[in-house]
Design an enzyme around this catalytic site. Sequence first.
Site, PDB file in Angstrom:
ATOM      1  N   ARG A   1      -1.345  40.016   9.800  1.00  0.00           N
ATOM      2  CA  ARG A   1      -1.931  41.036  10.494  1.00  0.00           C
ATOM      3  C   ARG A   1      -1.138  42.287  10.641  1.00  0.00           C
ATOM      4  O   ARG A   1       0.065  42.349  10.445  1.00  0.00           O
ATOM      5  CB  ARG A   1      -1.879  40.128  12.222  1.00  0.00           C
ATOM      6  CG  ARG A   1      -2.312  39.026  12.378  1.00  0.00           C
ATOM      7  CD  ARG A   1      -2.301  38.503  13.841  1.00  0.00           C
ATOM      8  NE  ARG A   1      -2.377  37.064  13.976  1.00  0.00           N
ATOM      9  CZ  ARG A   1      -3.344  36.549  14.088  1.00  0.00           C
ATOM     10  NH1 ARG A   1      -4.697  37.246  14.028  1.00  0.00           N
ATOM     11  NH2 ARG A   1      -3.603  35.277  14.170  1.00  0.00           N
TER      12      ARG A   1
ATOM     13  N   HIS B   1       0.185  32.548   4.994  1.00  0.00           N
ATOM     14  CA  HIS B   1       0.870  32.977   6.406  1.00  0.00           C
ATOM     15  C   HIS B   1       2.285  33.389   6.016  1.00  0.00           C
ATOM     16  O   HIS B   1       3.035  33.860   7.051  1.00  0.00           O
ATOM     17  CB  HIS B   1       0.802  31.825   7.230  1.00  0.00           C
ATOM     18  CG  HIS B   1       1.322  31.943   8.657  1.00  0.00           C
ATOM     19  ND1 HIS B   1       2.405  31.593   9.340  1.00  0.00           N
ATOM     20  CD2 HIS B   1       0.551  32.688   9.675  1.00  0.00           C
ATOM     21  CE1 HIS B   1       2.334  31.964  10.724  1.00  0.00           C
ATOM     22  NE2 HIS B   1       1.518  32.631  10.731  1.00  0.00           N
TER      23      HIS B   1
ATOM     24  N   TYR C   1       7.382  41.018  20.239  1.00  0.00           N
ATOM     25  CA  TYR C   1       7.869  39.660  19.898  1.00  0.00           C
ATOM     26  C   TYR C   1       9.203  39.522  19.442  1.00  0.00           C
ATOM     27  O   TYR C   1       9.602  40.633  18.895  1.00  0.00           O
ATOM     28  CB  TYR C   1       6.942  39.170  18.721  1.00  0.00           C
ATOM     29  CG  TYR C   1       5.413  39.083  18.932  1.00  0.00           C
ATOM     30  CD1 TYR C   1       4.748  39.239  20.104  1.00  0.00           C
ATOM     31  CD2 TYR C   1       4.754  38.476  17.956  1.00  0.00           C
ATOM     32  CE1 TYR C   1       3.677  39.140  20.393  1.00  0.00           C
ATOM     33  CE2 TYR C   1       3.262  38.312  18.044  1.00  0.00           C
ATOM     34  CZ  TYR C   1       2.607  38.789  19.425  1.00  0.00           C
ATOM     35  OH  TYR C   1       1.285  38.753  19.610  1.00  0.00           O
TER      36      TYR C   1
ATOM     37  N   ARG D   1       8.624  27.130  21.962  1.00  0.00           N
ATOM     38  CA  ARG D   1       7.990  27.844  22.964  1.00  0.00           C
ATOM     39  C   ARG D   1       6.776  27.452  23.631  1.00  0.00           C
ATOM     40  O   ARG D   1       6.558  27.368  24.790  1.00  0.00           O
ATOM     41  CB  ARG D   1       7.715  29.491  22.264  1.00  0.00           C
ATOM     42  CG  ARG D   1       7.097  30.096  23.221  1.00  0.00           C
ATOM     43  CD  ARG D   1       6.173  31.186  22.502  1.00  0.00           C
ATOM     44  NE  ARG D   1       4.961  30.976  21.719  1.00  0.00           N
ATOM     45  CZ  ARG D   1       4.264  31.654  20.792  1.00  0.00           C
ATOM     46  NH1 ARG D   1       4.919  32.368  20.069  1.00  0.00           N
ATOM     47  NH2 ARG D   1       3.307  31.210  20.369  1.00  0.00           N
TER      48      ARG D   1
ATOM     49  N   HIS E   1       9.065  34.401  19.127  1.00  0.00           N
ATOM     50  CA  HIS E   1       8.354  34.080  17.903  1.00  0.00           C
ATOM     51  C   HIS E   1       8.999  33.684  16.533  1.00  0.00           C
ATOM     52  O   HIS E   1       8.568  33.437  15.651  1.00  0.00           O
ATOM     53  CB  HIS E   1       7.430  35.105  17.493  1.00  0.00           C
ATOM     54  CG  HIS E   1       6.211  35.306  16.670  1.00  0.00           C
ATOM     55  ND1 HIS E   1       6.448  35.861  15.138  1.00  0.00           N
ATOM     56  CD2 HIS E   1       5.182  34.549  16.653  1.00  0.00           C
ATOM     57  CE1 HIS E   1       5.078  35.449  14.581  1.00  0.00           C
ATOM     58  NE2 HIS E   1       4.336  34.716  15.444  1.00  0.00           N
TER      59      HIS E   1
END
Length: 693
Positions: free
Chosen positions: A385, A445, A478, A574, A602
């Site tokens: 992203r 990822h 984050y 989390r 995160h």
Amino acid sequence: MSIAADAALETPDPLRDPALYLNRELSQLDFNFRVLAQALDPQVPLLERLRFLCISCTNLDEFFEIRAATVRHAQDFGLPPGPDGLSPTTILHMIHDRAAQLVDSQYRCWNEVLRPALAEAGVRVLGRDRWNARQTRWLRAYFRNEIMPVLSPLGLDPSHPFPKILNKSLNIVVVLKGKDAFGRAGHLAIVRAPRSLSRIIHIPERVSGGPNDFVLLSSVLSVFVDEMFPGMEVKGAYQFRVTRNSELVVDEAEVDNLALALRDELAGRGYRPAVRLEIAHDCPKAIVATLLQNFELNENAVYRIDGPVNLNRVIQVYDLAQRPDLKYAGFTPRVLRDSDTIFETVADGDVLLHHPFDAFTPVLELLKQAATDPNVLAIKQTLYRTGKDSAIVDALVLAARNGKDVTVVVELRARFDEEANLGLADRLQNAGVQVVYGVVGFKTHAKMMLIVRREGRKLRRYVHMGTGNYHSGTARAYTDLGLITADADIGNDVHLLFQQLSGLAPSTKLKCMLQSPFTLHSGVIKKIEREARIAQAGGNGRIIIKVNAINEPRVVRALYKASQAGVKIDLIVRGACTLRPGLEGISDNIRVRSIVGRFLEHSRIYWFGNDGQPELYCASADWLERNLLHRVEACFPILDPKLAARVYREGLQNYLDDNLNAWELDAEGGYHKLSPDGDAAPHSAQATLLAKV
């Protein structure tokens, strides 16, 4: 087969007992109750409380689009229960009951707490019963001039079947009486609100008398809907919204071009099977039944709403209201000390960045300097992203135009960023960048950047790796960790990873790093088992993990066994956690806590005590089955003892000391908020880190 082997096969593993596992979907839903608690906390600034409410609503949307849709898929295909032993049908019923409780809490928060508190503070979201004559006249004119021209109401009859309803779009079902210009008797009509229309209307101060007065589009549509049906009587108007399965399904092994296949899938995503219907609470049962029949849903998918069906759109008020006093105070992240180049700084020693407390600027500067440095020969980067108008992408384009060999692994399947990443890939390719779409069947990822630079007669590799995306926006919202290093072994490991991603190398054992899908899962389990052996031998077995979610069954079983061996285990998770802590004889030594505060937690950190010689890793991977076994992930060690001590202090112990924003998980799957106990001083992990900025 030996008698011993036969016995092993016949003896069930007690740690596989479904009673030892919480359901992932329900655990994920519970996270949103913790987010919603922030919206109810009077210590949080008022507009930030509104933001937390909207985050909980947006999270719930995504939960239905992905998680609930996945369970429905499992139900349709008769898939077996997971580790918790619950059938998909049972899970769907439990989801409905728990989600209904969350929805009720969200609207109570809005109607009874936040909306009145905002009005008292001078930020008014006016319901139709609060419009004065002047506001009504202005809104009627606004409706006629700005809204009605783009609407296309559709009466339902044999020649006008039920229209396609876009995922999560605002719609009004209208009950009519009378006949239209063609003599057709009215019954039902649908008014679809195009996404081009703002869901929040800001009333000018000259009209309203206040600078921060707003009205919901849904209210305006409902009040003036009669103007779209002249000569007919409107007996009722009820807003509704349908949520659809948004998980893209592309059989990558069967397509020649992944980008083209994804474009085809994206075109139909907004009209995939429905999974949830939100409808005004006063809508007649007969109309609800009509909608359910059209969307092929049952009552278990209905949520009756006392307020706007798209409550998350109220987030626009956060941006439109000019009230900085109702928000968190701003802060300026730390920056690196001045030097001629980032390369010189990193050559002197590794650089650790703890976002958002440390600026994301050094990462951008590293890439910008590499793009123009004549000594830089090649740049390799993963992008999952990036955000709109990304400076990272600009620098990669500049590097390619400056003659650098630039390779970028763009993950086209990054959920809800697929379309943006397709455009990103096109832009990079047009600039001469070699774009790789990753590995068939495995999302990339990992967060990695590799820069090859000539220094004298040698080539040196500079690497950035992180727990979060290359996205400057999330770097301010984050908590994440990043490492910039010129360590030769790490550089070579990252080089091998990029070779694998481009299809030029077999699975190779890395020297420093662990990687999914090859060594991370087994490596984590081996390190957990090592701590168990240390404890059994009388040593101090110790594990501290910080991740976003845990559900991988073999990892959970390894943690249970380590707890039984006497290892003290702290898990800072989390969101979803399927492990049950505090079970006698099984997980007595495991504590699980969740931190919810100003910033979204995160960062992923794995710490193993290793009998006084601790190992600390940061990673892109949560301890989910998908991350450990079905994605490309990178897990990297923090080798500098001072930096490792800093990560431990700031990212682990600091969070274990939190008694203001921490929630502890009990054996039944419930969370309770912690508070300072006895003489303990109040401690917020995020506030402590902010105070040092």
